[in-house]
Design an enzyme around this catalytic site. Structure first.
Site, short mmCIF file in Angstrom:
data_model
loop_
_atom_site.label_atom_id
_atom_site.label_comp_id
_atom_site.label_asym_id
_atom_site.label_seq_id
_atom_site.Cartn_x
_atom_site.Cartn_y
_atom_site.Cartn_z
N HIS A 1 6.52 -9.64 -4.04
CA HIS A 1 7.78 -10.21 -3.54
C HIS A 1 8.66 -10.61 -4.70
O HIS A 1 9.55 -11.44 -4.58
CB HIS A 1 7.52 -11.43 -2.67
CG HIS A 1 6.45 -11.23 -1.65
ND1 HIS A 1 5.13 -11.49 -1.91
CD2 HIS A 1 6.52 -10.78 -0.38
CE1 HIS A 1 4.41 -11.20 -0.83
NE2 HIS A 1 5.23 -10.77 0.11
N HIS B 1 7.13 -3.87 2.51
CA HIS B 1 6.06 -3.29 1.70
C HIS B 1 5.67 -1.91 2.21
O HIS B 1 4.58 -1.42 1.90
CB HIS B 1 4.83 -4.19 1.71
CG HIS B 1 5.10 -5.61 1.34
ND1 HIS B 1 5.64 -5.94 0.12
CD2 HIS B 1 4.95 -6.78 2.01
CE1 HIS B 1 5.78 -7.26 0.05
NE2 HIS B 1 5.38 -7.79 1.19
#
Lengths: 328, 328
Positions: free
Chosen positions: B216, B54
Site C-alpha cells: 500500500h 492488488h
C-alpha cells in the site's frame, strides 16, 4: 526503471524468460525464442516478432497452440532478417512457415527480406500482415494502418489451426480472415518511457488523454481533457464499429498498455460491454489484461474480432504459453 | 486514471470481472466473488479477501484449484465481516471453511469477527494468517509483519489440497506450513496513486527508490539513489535469505507492483536467479508477472517459498482462475 543499462534490456529480459520457462528454447545471443518441441512433424510453423516493449507479445505467446517461435527486436525496433530466418529454420518440419507481421515499415521490410532468404534455403514461407488499428492511416513508422491487438487473435487462431495439422495455405487463409475481421482503437493516459531515452518519449500533460494512440506512443486522432471510463468506452467502441459492422458475435480484447491497473481495466471492460450491448453487438468471449503493451504507458485499447463457429472453436482450443494459457 | 468516479471503482471492476468470467458468480452489490460450482460436496471452502487495488489478488484467484470465494474491500481497505460470512455460507458444503487473512490490522479484526458470526451459523471456520514480508515489523496498518506475495502461494497450495478433498485441519496445516516457509521483500520505484486521492499517496522523487516497500506504499527500510536491477536483486534476495535459509528447493515469485513493464520484470528475474545461484539456493519453479500489485506503483517484489515434494506436487496441480491457470 528496473534495469541494469539500456543496452542490455532485451538480453536481460530473454535470460529471465529462459529461467522462468524451461519449456521454451531461448537463444539469448541470436534473440530467437522457440517452443522446445519444434519442429513438429507435419505441422506448419508460426513465426512472429517485432520490437520489444510489448510483452507478453510476442515471445510470451510461444508455445503449443500459438506461436512456434518469436524474434524480439530492440525496444520499439524491428528484429533483423537473420533472426527470422533462424526462427523459420528452427520450426520448419517441411510443412512450411507462416510469418505474422505487424504493419510497421521496418517489420514489413525485414520480414520480406527474411522470407526471400528462407525460401532460398528451401523453406516454404507464407505471410500475413496485421493492420487492425482504425485510429489513423499513415502514422509514424507505418504506411496504412498499424498492427496492434489483432496480433493476439491472429497468433491464437492461426496457431490453433496449425496445431491441428492444417496445411500452410489454410493456416494463412485463417490468419488473413482473422485480420480482416478484427479492428482496434487505443487511448493513452500517460506517455511511454523507453530505457534508451529514460524520460517520456512524448509530452502528455496530466489531465489530458490521447485518443487513437499507437503502441509506440505514435500520435492518434486528437487530445482531449480527461474523459471518464464510460466516455472513453463509447468513443473507442464506436470508432471500431464505424469500420467493422459485426453480424456475428465478437471476441473482445480489453487490453492494458502496461501502466494501467487491472482493477481499472476490469472497470473499463464493464463500460465496453455496456456500449456493445447498446449497439446490439453479441459478445462470445472476453479477455481482459495487459497483452499488447507499450512498456509503462497508462491507457487501454479495445479490439473486436468477429468470429464464426469455426473461429470460436479455434479460440477455445487449448493453448499453453507464458502469456496465454488454458485447456492444457 | 481510467475510471468513472472514485466511488464506483470497485463496483465497476466487479461488473467487468463478471462480464469477462461467466465461470464466476459475482455479487456486485454484496461484493462477493464465488466459483460457480460452489459449494463442492465434501470439500473445504477457501475464502480470502482484502482491500482492492492488488488485482489479480484475490478475486482473480477464485476458481478450481485455488480460492472458493473472495471478498474485495474498498481500495486499500479491509472488506467487512458481512462479506466474509456471505462468502463462507456460499462455499461451505459442511466440510468447513478456511479464511486466508493477510496480516493487516483491519483484515485481522474483520475476519475474526466474521469467523465468530459464521460459527454462530453453524459453519466450521479455521484461519491462517499470512505474514511473509521481512522488510519491517509493526508498519503502517500492521502489527508484526505484513502479508504480501506469500498469499499467492498459500492460496494456490492450500487450494490444491482442498481440491483433493483433504479435511479442514489438513488444509489449514498446509496453509500454515506454506506461510512459515515463505518470505518476501519488495521495492518501489514510484509512488502509488489511489482513485480517492488522485495523486501519489507518498513522495518518491525520480531517481530514488524505496527498499522494503509495502503493497500500500507503506514505508520500507530505507531510501536510496536508484540502483541497477542487479543491485536490487542482491539486496532483495539477501534480505529474504537472512530470514529463510532454504535446505529444500524454492518456488520463486518475481512479482510486479503494477506499473513496471513485463520486459523489466523478466530482466529482474534474470538477476534474481543469478543471486539465488550464487547463494546455492535451488529453484524448483519460477513465476514472473503482476500478481500482488499496488495499483500503478512501479517496482517489484521477490518471494521465496521453500517446498518439499508434496508442496511442489500441489503447486503443479491444475488451477483455473482468471489470474493463474494451468493444467485445465
Amino acid at each position: 526503471m528496473l534495469i541494469n543499462v539500456a543496452e542490455t534490456v532485451v538480453a536481460d529480459g530473454l535470460r529471465g524468460l529462459a529461467a522462468a520457462h524451461p519449456e521454451l528454447t531461448v537463444d539469448v545471443e541470436s534473440r530467437v525464442v522457440v517452443r522446445r518441441d519444434a519442429p513438429l512433424e507435419g505441422r506448419v510453423g508460426l513465426v512472429s516478432g517485432g520490437g520489444s516493449g510489448h510483452e507478453p507479445l510476442h515471445a510470451g505467446f510461444v508455445g503449443p497452440g500459438m506461436l512456434s517461435a518469436a524474434c524480439p527486436g530492440e525496444v520499439f525496433t524491428s528484429p533483423v532478417p537473420d533472426q527470422m530466418v533462424r526462427a523459420a529454420a528452427a520450426v520448419d518440419s517441411g510443412a512450411g512457415v507462416l510469418f505474422i507481421v505487424k504493419n510497421y515499415t521496418g517489420d514489413v521490410l525485414n520480414f520480406d527480406m527474411a522470407a526471400e532468404l528462407a525460401e532460398d534455403e528451401g523453406i516454404q514461407v507464407a505471410k500475413v500482415l496485421v493492420n487492425d488499428d482504425v485510429a489513423v492511416t499513415d502514422s509514424l513508422y507505418t504506411a496504412g494502418r498499424r498492427g496492434t491487438g489483432a496480433t493476439l487473435f491472429v497468433e491464437k487462431l492461426a496457431g490453433a489451426a496449425a496445431e491441428e495439422g492444417r496445411p500452410l495455405e489454410q493456416v494463412q487463409a485463417i490468419a488473413r480472415q482473422v485480420n480482416e475481421n478484427t479492428r482496434s482503437f487505443g487511448v493513452a493516459l500517460s506517455a511511454v518511457t523507453t530505457p534508451a531515452k529514460g524520460s517520456p518519449t512524448f509530452d502528455l500533460p496530466a489531465g489530458e488523454l490521447e485518443l487513437g494512440i499507437g503502441i509506440h506512443g505514435e500520435p492518434g486522432r486528437e487530445r482531449r481533457a480527461m474523459m471518464t471510463s464510460g466516455e472513453i468506452a463509447d468513443f473507442a467502441v464506436d470508432a471500431v464499429l464505424e469500420d467493422l459492422q459485426p453480424s456475428n458475435p465478437v471476441l473482445v480484447l480489453v487490453n492494458g498498455m502496461g501502466g494501467t491497473p487491472l482493477l481499472e481495466l476490469y472497470g473499463f471492460n464493464a463500460e465496453v460491454q455496456r456500449v456493445l450491448s447498446q449497439r446490439r453487438v453479441a459478445v462470445a468471449r472476453t479477455l481482459v489484461g495487459n497483452y499488447v503493451t507499450s512498456l509503462d504507458m497508462a491507457g487501454a485499447s479495445v479490439t473486436l474480432c468477429q468470429v464464426d463457429e469455426e473461429l470460436l472453436r479455434l479460440w477455445d482450443a487449448p493453448v499453453s504459453t507464458p502469456g496465454l494459457r488454458w485447456g492444457m
